[in-house]
Write a protein that holds these residues in place. Sequence first.
Motif, PDB file in Angstrom:
ATOM      1  N   PRO A   1      -4.816   7.585  -1.028  1.00 22.40           N
ATOM      2  CA  PRO A   1      -6.061   8.362  -0.923  1.00 22.40           C
ATOM      3  C   PRO A   1      -6.385   9.162  -2.182  1.00 22.40           C
ATOM      4  O   PRO A   1      -7.564   9.332  -2.525  1.00 22.40           O
ATOM      5  N   SER A   2      -5.370   9.641  -2.883  1.00 18.03           N
ATOM      6  CA  SER A   2      -5.632  10.410  -4.107  1.00 18.03           C
ATOM      7  C   SER A   2      -6.181   9.501  -5.206  1.00 18.03           C
ATOM      8  O   SER A   2      -7.050   9.908  -5.991  1.00 18.03           O
ATOM      9  N   VAL A   3      -5.681   8.258  -5.269  1.00 17.63           N
ATOM     10  CA  VAL A   3      -6.214   7.286  -6.233  1.00 17.63           C
ATOM     11  C   VAL A   3      -7.645   6.916  -5.850  1.00 17.63           C
ATOM     12  O   VAL A   3      -8.528   6.811  -6.706  1.00 17.63           O
ATOM     13  N   ARG A   4      -7.875   6.731  -4.553  1.00 19.02           N
ATOM     14  CA  ARG A   4      -9.230   6.424  -4.086  1.00 19.02           C
ATOM     15  C   ARG A   4     -10.201   7.520  -4.490  1.00 19.02           C
ATOM     16  O   ARG A   4     -11.296   7.241  -5.002  1.00 19.02           O
ATOM     17  N   ALA A   5      -9.811   8.760  -4.295  1.00 21.50           N
ATOM     18  CA  ALA A   5     -10.681   9.876  -4.670  1.00 21.50           C
ATOM     19  C   ALA A   5     -10.914   9.905  -6.178  1.00 21.50           C
ATOM     20  O   ALA A   5     -12.038  10.160  -6.642  1.00 21.50           O
ATOM     21  N   ASP A   6      -9.875   9.627  -6.953  1.00 19.06           N
ATOM     22  CA  ASP A   6      -9.998   9.661  -8.408  1.00 19.06           C
ATOM     23  C   ASP A   6     -10.943   8.584  -8.916  1.00 19.06           C
ATOM     24  O   ASP A   6     -11.836   8.860  -9.736  1.00 19.06           O
ATOM     25  N   VAL A   7     -10.787   7.342  -8.431  1.00 20.01           N
ATOM     26  CA  VAL A   7     -11.632   6.263  -8.954  1.00 20.01           C
ATOM     27  C   VAL A   7     -13.076   6.423  -8.497  1.00 20.01           C
ATOM     28  O   VAL A   7     -14.012   6.083  -9.239  1.00 20.01           O
ATOM     29  N   LEU A   8     -13.285   6.959  -7.306  1.00 22.42           N
ATOM     30  CA  LEU A   8     -14.662   7.190  -6.864  1.00 22.42           C
ATOM     31  C   LEU A   8     -15.327   8.288  -7.690  1.00 22.42           C
ATOM     32  O   LEU A   8     -16.521   8.214  -8.001  1.00 22.42           O
ATOM     33  N   GLN A   9     -14.540   9.284  -8.066  1.00 25.51           N
ATOM     34  CA  GLN A   9     -15.081  10.365  -8.879  1.00 25.51           C
ATOM     35  C   GLN A   9     -15.397   9.893 -10.294  1.00 25.51           C
ATOM     36  O   GLN A   9     -16.385  10.317 -10.904  1.00 25.51           O
TER      37      GLN A   9
ATOM     38  N   GLU B   1      -8.503  -9.258  10.214  1.00 26.35           N
ATOM     39  CA  GLU B   1      -9.020  -7.995  10.768  1.00 26.35           C
ATOM     40  C   GLU B   1      -8.118  -6.807  10.457  1.00 26.35           C
ATOM     41  O   GLU B   1      -8.546  -5.645  10.576  1.00 26.35           O
ATOM     42  N   THR B   2      -6.884  -7.062  10.059  1.00 27.80           N
ATOM     43  CA  THR B   2      -5.966  -5.963   9.744  1.00 27.80           C
ATOM     44  C   THR B   2      -6.171  -5.414   8.334  1.00 27.80           C
ATOM     45  O   THR B   2      -5.627  -4.362   8.001  1.00 27.80           O
ATOM     46  N   ILE B   3      -6.942  -6.118   7.502  1.00 28.28           N
ATOM     47  CA  ILE B   3      -7.131  -5.699   6.113  1.00 28.28           C
ATOM     48  C   ILE B   3      -8.135  -4.560   6.049  1.00 28.28           C
ATOM     49  O   ILE B   3      -9.299  -4.726   6.438  1.00 28.28           O
ATOM     50  N   PRO B   4      -7.738  -3.392   5.572  1.00 30.12           N
ATOM     51  CA  PRO B   4      -8.658  -2.255   5.512  1.00 30.12           C
ATOM     52  C   PRO B   4      -9.581  -2.366   4.307  1.00 30.12           C
ATOM     53  O   PRO B   4      -9.361  -3.206   3.419  1.00 30.12           O
ATOM     54  N   PRO B   5     -10.633  -1.538   4.254  1.00 31.37           N
ATOM     55  CA  PRO B   5     -11.423  -1.467   3.021  1.00 31.37           C
ATOM     56  C   PRO B   5     -10.515  -1.115   1.840  1.00 31.37           C
ATOM     57  O   PRO B   5      -9.689  -0.206   1.928  1.00 31.37           O
ATOM     58  N   ILE B   6     -10.646  -1.875   0.762  1.00 28.34           N
ATOM     59  CA  ILE B   6      -9.812  -1.677  -0.425  1.00 28.34           C
ATOM     60  C   ILE B   6     -10.631  -0.897  -1.457  1.00 28.34           C
ATOM     61  O   ILE B   6     -11.583  -1.433  -2.031  1.00 28.34           O
ATOM     62  N   ILE B   7     -10.277   0.339  -1.659  1.00 24.85           N
ATOM     63  CA  ILE B   7     -10.936   1.185  -2.662  1.00 24.85           C
ATOM     64  C   ILE B   7      -9.831   1.751  -3.540  1.00 24.85           C
ATOM     65  O   ILE B   7      -9.052   2.609  -3.107  1.00 24.85           O
ATOM     66  N   THR B   8      -9.726   1.229  -4.742  1.00 24.39           N
ATOM     67  CA  THR B   8      -8.624   1.609  -5.613  1.00 24.39           C
ATOM     68  C   THR B   8      -8.972   1.246  -7.057  1.00 24.39           C
ATOM     69  O   THR B   8     -10.093   0.847  -7.352  1.00 24.39           O
ATOM     70  N   ARG B   9      -8.002   1.363  -7.917  1.00 21.65           N
ATOM     71  CA  ARG B   9      -8.206   0.998  -9.327  1.00 21.65           C
ATOM     72  C   ARG B   9      -7.991  -0.495  -9.508  1.00 21.65           C
ATOM     73  O   ARG B   9      -6.958  -1.047  -9.121  1.00 21.65           O
ATOM     74  N   GLY B  10      -8.974  -1.152 -10.072  1.00 22.46           N
ATOM     75  CA  GLY B  10      -8.847  -2.547 -10.434  1.00 22.46           C
ATOM     76  C   GLY B  10      -8.596  -2.671 -11.918  1.00 22.46           C
ATOM     77  O   GLY B  10      -9.080  -1.870 -12.717  1.00 22.46           O
ATOM     78  N   VAL B  11      -7.823  -3.688 -12.299  1.00 26.38           N
ATOM     79  CA  VAL B  11      -7.495  -3.925 -13.703  1.00 26.38           C
ATOM     80  C   VAL B  11      -7.767  -5.392 -14.024  1.00 26.38           C
ATOM     81  O   VAL B  11      -7.272  -6.281 -13.321  1.00 26.38           O
ATOM     82  N   LEU B  12      -8.564  -5.632 -15.057  1.00 24.21           N
ATOM     83  CA  LEU B  12      -8.857  -6.995 -15.477  1.00 24.21           C
ATOM     84  C   LEU B  12      -7.790  -7.486 -16.442  1.00 24.21           C
ATOM     85  O   LEU B  12      -7.558  -6.891 -17.497  1.00 24.21           O
TER      86      LEU B  12
ATOM     87  N   LEU C   1      -3.601  -0.457 -21.355  1.00 24.62           N
ATOM     88  CA  LEU C   1      -3.419  -0.077 -19.954  1.00 24.62           C
ATOM     89  C   LEU C   1      -2.012  -0.422 -19.474  1.00 24.62           C
ATOM     90  O   LEU C   1      -1.338  -1.269 -20.042  1.00 24.62           O
ATOM     91  N   THR C   2      -1.600   0.248 -18.415  1.00 23.77           N
ATOM     92  CA  THR C   2      -0.400  -0.120 -17.672  1.00 23.77           C
ATOM     93  C   THR C   2      -0.779  -0.217 -16.202  1.00 23.77           C
ATOM     94  O   THR C   2      -1.718   0.440 -15.750  1.00 23.77           O
ATOM     95  N   LEU C   3      -0.068  -1.043 -15.474  1.00 24.41           N
ATOM     96  CA  LEU C   3      -0.325  -1.172 -14.045  1.00 24.41           C
ATOM     97  C   LEU C   3       0.402  -0.071 -13.290  1.00 24.41           C
ATOM     98  O   LEU C   3       1.559   0.236 -13.572  1.00 24.41           O
ATOM     99  N   GLN C   4      -0.318   0.528 -12.328  1.00 25.20           N
ATOM    100  CA  GLN C   4       0.224   1.607 -11.510  1.00 25.20           C
ATOM    101  C   GLN C   4       0.333   1.137 -10.054  1.00 25.20           C
ATOM    102  O   GLN C   4      -0.357   0.205  -9.635  1.00 25.20           O
ATOM    103  N   PRO C   5       1.215   1.776  -9.260  1.00 25.91           N
ATOM    104  CA  PRO C   5       1.319   1.411  -7.846  1.00 25.91           C
ATOM    105  C   PRO C   5      -0.043   1.500  -7.148  1.00 25.91           C
ATOM    106  O   PRO C   5      -0.801   2.442  -7.348  1.00 25.91           O
ATOM    107  N   GLY C   6      -0.336   0.479  -6.344  1.00 22.05           N
ATOM    108  CA  GLY C   6      -1.595   0.434  -5.620  1.00 22.05           C
ATOM    109  C   GLY C   6      -2.726  -0.243  -6.362  1.00 22.05           C
ATOM    110  O   GLY C   6      -3.788  -0.506  -5.782  1.00 22.05           O
TER     111      GLY C   6
END
Length: 310
Positions: A28-36, A142-153, A185-190
């Motif tokens: 949730p903290s990552v979700r809040a950060d990327v949305l901001q 149906e078990t997959i929740p909305p995915i809101i996080t940091r994406g990396v190309l 960049l580096t990959l982070q958990p999530g």
Amino acid sequence: MGKRADVKVANSPWGPDDELGALNLLDPSVRADVLQRADPARVYDLSIDYFVGMPSFQGAGDPSYQIFMSHTPQGTVVDNLNGAGSSVNKHVCYSGDVVFMYTHTGTHIDALNHFGVDGEIYNKFKSEDHLGSRAWTKGGAETIPPIITRGVLLDIAGLKKVDCLPDSYAITVADIEEALEQAGLTLQPGDVPFVRTGRMRYWPDGTKTLGSPPGLSLEAARWLTSLDISAIGSDQECVEVGPSEHEDNWLPGHTHFLAHAGVPMVELLNLEELAADGVDEFCLIAAPIRLRGATGAPMRPLAMALRPKA
């Protein structure tokens, strides 16, 4: 061929009832950060549209995408199936349609029940206990929740300075490390890495976008999941390289990501605009249709470039 994949089904570290797998790593903290930090000036639609004749996987006998009108304005006047009567139906134009397709068509996400090993899917759910006449009762879309996080190309085609990677090119750990270093960049958990091979630049020419795909080697897949990513995606049909490099498994990347690491896979992404604009990290917003028990479902991922952290 000649080497073995030896992929095994894993128990979930989140308990015997877990069906989310690596999606538990969404923070949730990552979700809040990327949305901001998301820049709303441009929203990138990473999906493709569906149409009759579109390229799709039919190698195992699955159907192509079809759409049929079930109601037309003039037809409704004639058949009156809605019971409203001729005068009303001449006034109100009613259209409706029916879609028929394999759930792994177009931009879609693979659920954790899509691939397993020796009769078991992720978290040791057995087919004899959890597979009904129509669908799995565990690990469905149906078990997959909305995915809101940091994406990396991970733009491997860009790294190699080619329009598209050669057929059956196996992306290595070194390729990914170099792409990350080039992007700073580096990959982070999530995180959700999206791998660009360049295949989508030829869409919808099925002769160039499907078959003998360049993609992740099994070693690269294992390296990525060791970094605690929550999902993985690519601009081709199976994320991994094809055909298989392993004699004991025709899709070792699928069995590793889904059955061993619990990492859902997003396939046939359109990453061309992200790459053209040099967007290496982004706010990812994605969710599938909640098809109960399905092994996959259409998905419309959206991306917005991230502003630098203050």
